[in-house]
Scaffold this motif. Structure first.
Motif, PDB file in Angstrom:
ATOM      1  N   GLN A 147      37.939  39.131  60.924  1.00  0.00           N
ATOM      2  CA  GLN A 147      39.390  39.262  60.928  1.00  0.00           C
ATOM      3  C   GLN A 147      39.854  39.772  62.282  1.00  0.00           C
ATOM      4  O   GLN A 147      39.349  40.774  62.788  1.00  0.00           O
ATOM      5  N   ASN A 148      40.802  39.044  62.895  1.00  0.00           N
ATOM      6  CA  ASN A 148      41.377  39.411  64.192  1.00  0.00           C
ATOM      7  C   ASN A 148      40.305  39.640  65.258  1.00  0.00           C
ATOM      8  O   ASN A 148      40.293  40.647  65.966  1.00  0.00           O
ATOM      9  N   VAL A 149      39.410  38.668  65.379  1.00  0.00           N
ATOM     10  CA  VAL A 149      38.332  38.738  66.372  1.00  0.00           C
ATOM     11  C   VAL A 149      38.793  38.044  67.651  1.00  0.00           C
ATOM     12  O   VAL A 149      39.089  36.843  67.637  1.00  0.00           O
ATOM     13  N   PRO A 150      38.852  38.742  68.800  1.00  0.00           N
ATOM     14  CA  PRO A 150      39.352  38.158  70.061  1.00  0.00           C
ATOM     15  C   PRO A 150      38.289  37.322  70.766  1.00  0.00           C
ATOM     16  O   PRO A 150      37.739  37.710  71.796  1.00  0.00           O
ATOM     17  N   ILE A 151      38.025  36.140  70.235  1.00  0.00           N
ATOM     18  CA  ILE A 151      36.928  35.309  70.748  1.00  0.00           C
ATOM     19  C   ILE A 151      37.172  34.898  72.202  1.00  0.00           C
ATOM     20  O   ILE A 151      36.274  35.005  73.049  1.00  0.00           O
ATOM     21  N   LYS A 152      38.371  34.418  72.496  1.00  0.00           N
ATOM     22  CA  LYS A 152      38.671  33.935  73.851  1.00  0.00           C
ATOM     23  C   LYS A 152      38.460  35.028  74.892  1.00  0.00           C
ATOM     24  O   LYS A 152      37.775  34.817  75.905  1.00  0.00           O
ATOM     25  N   ASP A 153      39.036  36.191  74.673  1.00  0.00           N
ATOM     26  CA  ASP A 153      38.915  37.285  75.642  1.00  0.00           C
ATOM     27  C   ASP A 153      37.465  37.681  75.850  1.00  0.00           C
ATOM     28  O   ASP A 153      37.027  37.950  76.981  1.00  0.00           O
ATOM     29  N   TYR A 154      36.703  37.724  74.751  1.00  0.00           N
ATOM     30  CA  TYR A 154      35.301  38.128  74.869  1.00  0.00           C
ATOM     31  C   TYR A 154      34.523  37.177  75.763  1.00  0.00           C
ATOM     32  O   TYR A 154      33.820  37.606  76.691  1.00  0.00           O
ATOM     33  N   PHE A 155      34.643  35.868  75.529  1.00  0.00           N
ATOM     34  CA  PHE A 155      33.828  34.910  76.275  1.00  0.00           C
ATOM     35  C   PHE A 155      34.318  34.714  77.705  1.00  0.00           C
ATOM     36  O   PHE A 155      33.512  34.446  78.607  1.00  0.00           O
ATOM     37  N   GLU A 156      35.610  34.836  77.929  1.00  0.00           N
ATOM     38  CA  GLU A 156      36.088  34.747  79.313  1.00  0.00           C
ATOM     39  C   GLU A 156      35.526  35.892  80.146  1.00  0.00           C
ATOM     40  O   GLU A 156      35.138  35.702  81.302  1.00  0.00           O
ATOM     41  N   GLU A 157      35.459  37.062  79.550  1.00  0.00           N
ATOM     42  CA  GLU A 157      34.902  38.213  80.277  1.00  0.00           C
ATOM     43  C   GLU A 157      33.388  38.114  80.394  1.00  0.00           C
ATOM     44  O   GLU A 157      32.816  38.434  81.442  1.00  0.00           O
ATOM     45  N   ALA A 158      32.727  37.656  79.356  1.00  0.00           N
ATOM     46  CA  ALA A 158      31.259  37.615  79.348  1.00  0.00           C
ATOM     47  C   ALA A 158      30.693  36.521  80.244  1.00  0.00           C
ATOM     48  O   ALA A 158      29.657  36.699  80.885  1.00  0.00           O
ATOM     49  N   SER A 198      46.823  29.983  70.850  1.00  0.00           N
ATOM     50  CA  SER A 198      47.465  30.576  72.026  1.00  0.00           C
ATOM     51  C   SER A 198      46.726  31.806  72.522  1.00  0.00           C
ATOM     52  O   SER A 198      46.571  32.014  73.731  1.00  0.00           O
ATOM     53  N   THR A 199      46.261  32.631  71.590  1.00  0.00           N
ATOM     54  CA  THR A 199      45.583  33.876  71.975  1.00  0.00           C
ATOM     55  C   THR A 199      44.068  33.779  71.908  1.00  0.00           C
ATOM     56  O   THR A 199      43.368  34.639  72.453  1.00  0.00           O
ATOM     57  N   GLY A 200      43.562  32.760  71.215  1.00  0.00           N
ATOM     58  CA  GLY A 200      42.119  32.644  71.055  1.00  0.00           C
ATOM     59  C   GLY A 200      41.544  33.649  70.090  1.00  0.00           C
ATOM     60  O   GLY A 200      40.355  33.976  70.143  1.00  0.00           O
ATOM     61  N   VAL A 201      42.376  34.133  69.173  1.00  0.00           N
ATOM     62  CA  VAL A 201      41.931  35.120  68.184  1.00  0.00           C
ATOM     63  C   VAL A 201      41.593  34.420  66.872  1.00  0.00           C
ATOM     64  O   VAL A 201      42.379  33.610  66.377  1.00  0.00           O
ATOM     65  N   ASN A 202      40.423  34.729  66.334  1.00  0.00           N
ATOM     66  CA  ASN A 202      40.049  34.266  64.995  1.00  0.00           C
ATOM     67  C   ASN A 202      40.745  35.211  64.004  1.00  0.00           C
ATOM     68  O   ASN A 202      40.274  36.314  63.734  1.00  0.00           O
ATOM     69  N   VAL A 203      41.904  34.773  63.510  1.00  0.00           N
ATOM     70  CA  VAL A 203      42.762  35.641  62.699  1.00  0.00           C
ATOM     71  C   VAL A 203      42.089  36.014  61.379  1.00  0.00           C
ATOM     72  O   VAL A 203      42.063  37.176  60.978  1.00  0.00           O
ATOM     73  N   LEU A 204      41.519  35.008  60.719  1.00  0.00           N
ATOM     74  CA  LEU A 204      40.868  35.267  59.436  1.00  0.00           C
ATOM     75  C   LEU A 204      39.847  34.185  59.136  1.00  0.00           C
ATOM     76  O   LEU A 204      40.180  33.004  59.115  1.00  0.00           O
ATOM     77  N   ALA A 205      38.612  34.603  58.923  1.00  0.00           N
ATOM     78  CA  ALA A 205      37.545  33.695  58.504  1.00  0.00           C
ATOM     79  C   ALA A 205      36.872  34.313  57.275  1.00  0.00           C
ATOM     80  O   ALA A 205      35.909  35.072  57.403  1.00  0.00           O
ATOM     81  N   PRO A 206      37.404  34.035  56.063  1.00  0.00           N
ATOM     82  CA  PRO A 206      36.891  34.685  54.855  1.00  0.00           C
ATOM     83  C   PRO A 206      35.399  34.481  54.636  1.00  0.00           C
ATOM     84  O   PRO A 206      34.718  35.397  54.160  1.00  0.00           O
ATOM     85  N   ASN A 207      34.891  33.301  54.985  1.00  0.00           N
ATOM     86  CA  ASN A 207      33.474  33.017  54.744  1.00  0.00           C
ATOM     87  C   ASN A 207      32.550  33.707  55.742  1.00  0.00           C
ATOM     88  O   ASN A 207      31.331  33.704  55.566  1.00  0.00           O
TER      89      ASN A 207
END
Length: 413
Positions: free
Chosen positions: A180-191, A167-176
């Motif tokens: 943590q809490n990376v706003p991927i959707k917002d970043y690429f929509e703006e970029a 829903s938010t496009g946030v990468n909540v947690l990627a241990p590997n």
């Protein structure tokens, strides 16, 4: 208990739904006459005629004077029936598959055929913003070098490692990845200025297989992918199952060894990922090389060549290194046991395997299948089809593109 909403449909929603069914019919069957479209969708001939006319005007479909499924001797006398088909290059989407230390970007058409792609490595210690900036630059360059007009691009799909809030496009947690809490959707929509949808990368792979690959016309399927981590994607009747907190599919963190298991990056120990991921397999192989310095794998691993270490493990097994072969059979048994539990819980029609399991399918598929067949409840394992992905290493980026294709073209909300 949450109250259930019962929503009506206005005429515009009905029309949009009918367009979706028509486009999906053309995607799955390639060429259909107007009569066949009416039969398959249950719509009237008049409705089909009107919808086809609109899609012609939008430049999304075309027609020809032959139908692939009609033999010349069976065609009616007189004017031949015309076949309606999609124009695959009428629109494009972008896809990004974010793996652990690698990302792949691609431009694909409406059939999810790759027109241009690029694979790049990155350091997992780099800040997420730095990695995403590199991805955005790669996409911009790819579009420019291939002379693709922005107005033909419908959007960008991103398959990301770990837990993703769709829903938010946030990468909540990627241990590997240490994200943590990376706003991927917002970043690429703006970029980039395109619509963006982000989901877990393995769920995206499952979607690609369901609409463009081996799982077409399969009601329920599971895609299991193993590389640095291990994850799964579930598809039922063409829809992705994400779970109440978007965490469905974390098969790699099933507890396999409650006591004495290896520590996992998730913070626990004894997870499936510690037994069947690429690092786990390579760790086992390294121990064999240490104990058998004259063994085939030990000799292969000491060579300086372009083959990755995982491929050397598989090569050693194929060429007769018994210790390596037995180790791989044990790893396959562990994965098979995990899949037995999945089969007992979900009873899927198909299980597809990707990543290292597809790379070494000639060595792993039979013992995995044997374990499932012999141990699933009431013979359920004998009914499920288990095979490798139909897309090989491309499944990640094709999955990302499939996110965009399904959500922005075939099944828009």
């Amino acid at each position: 208990m949450k109250s259930q909403g019962f929503l009506g449909s206005n005429i515009n929603q009905v029309k949009a739904h009918n367009v979706k069914m028509l486009l999906l019919s053309l995607l799955f069957s390639q060429k259909l006459s107007r009569v066949q479209l009416a039969e398959r969708t249950g719509l009237s001939n008049t409705t089909i005629t009107n919808l086809v006319a609109e899609l012609f005007d939008q430049g999304l479909i075309t027609e020809s004077n032959c139908l692939d499924d009609e033999a010349p001797e069976t065609r009616p006398v007189g004017r031949p029936r015309t076949a309606i088909c999609l124009l695959p290059d009428a629109k494009y989407v972008l896809g990004i598959h974010i793996g652990v230390g690698t990302y792949t970007v691609a431009v694909t058409n409406l059939n999810n055929k790759i027109l241009a792609s690029q694979r790049t490595t990155f350091n997992i210690t780099d800040p997420p913003e730095q990695v995403m900036n590199a991805m955005a630059c790669t996409i911009t360059t790819l579009i420019a070098e291939n002379h693709i007009k922005n107005k033909k691009i419908m959007g960008l799909g991103i398959g990301a490692s770990g837990l993703v809030n769709v829903s938010t496009g946030v990468n909540v947690l990627a241990p590997n990845l240490n994200w943590q809490n990376v706003p991927i959707k917002d970043y690429f929509e703006e970029a980039l200025g395109f619509k963006v949808l982000v989901d877990n990368n393995v769920r995206a792979m499952a979607l690609a297989e369901a609409y463009f690959g081996a799982a077409r016309n399969v009601e329920s399927m599971i895609f299991v992918y193993g590389r640095i981590g291990v994850g799964a994607g579930f598809i039922y009747k063409g829809r992705v199952f994400r779970g109440s907190a978007m965490g469905a599919g974390e098969i790699g963190h099933i507890t396999m060894l409650p006591e004495g298991g290896e520590p996992c990056r998730c913070g626990r120990s004894g997870c499936l990922e510690t037994l069947i991921s690429e690092p786990a397999i390579l760790n086992q192989a390294a121990q064999i090389a240490k104990s058998q310095p004259d063994g085939l794998f030990s000799k292969l691993s000491s060579k300086s060549d372009n083959n990755d270490m995982m491929e050397k493990v598989f090569t050693a097994a194929r060429e007769g290194d018994q210790a390596i072969l037995e180790m791989l059979e044990t790893r396959a048994y562990y994965l098979g046991c995990a899949l037995v539990n999945v089969v007992n819980l979900i009873n899927p029609e198909m299980i597809l395997l990707g990543g290292v399991y597809a790379q070494g399918q000639d060595l792993l598929l039979d013992p995995i299948t044997k374990t499932v067949r012999e141990n699933a409840f009431a013979g359920l394992g004998k009914q499920v089809r288990i095979q490798a992905t139909s897309f090989g290493w491309k499944v990640g980026v094709l999955g990302a593109a499939a996110l965009a294709l399904t959500n922005f073209f075939y099944l828009p909300e």
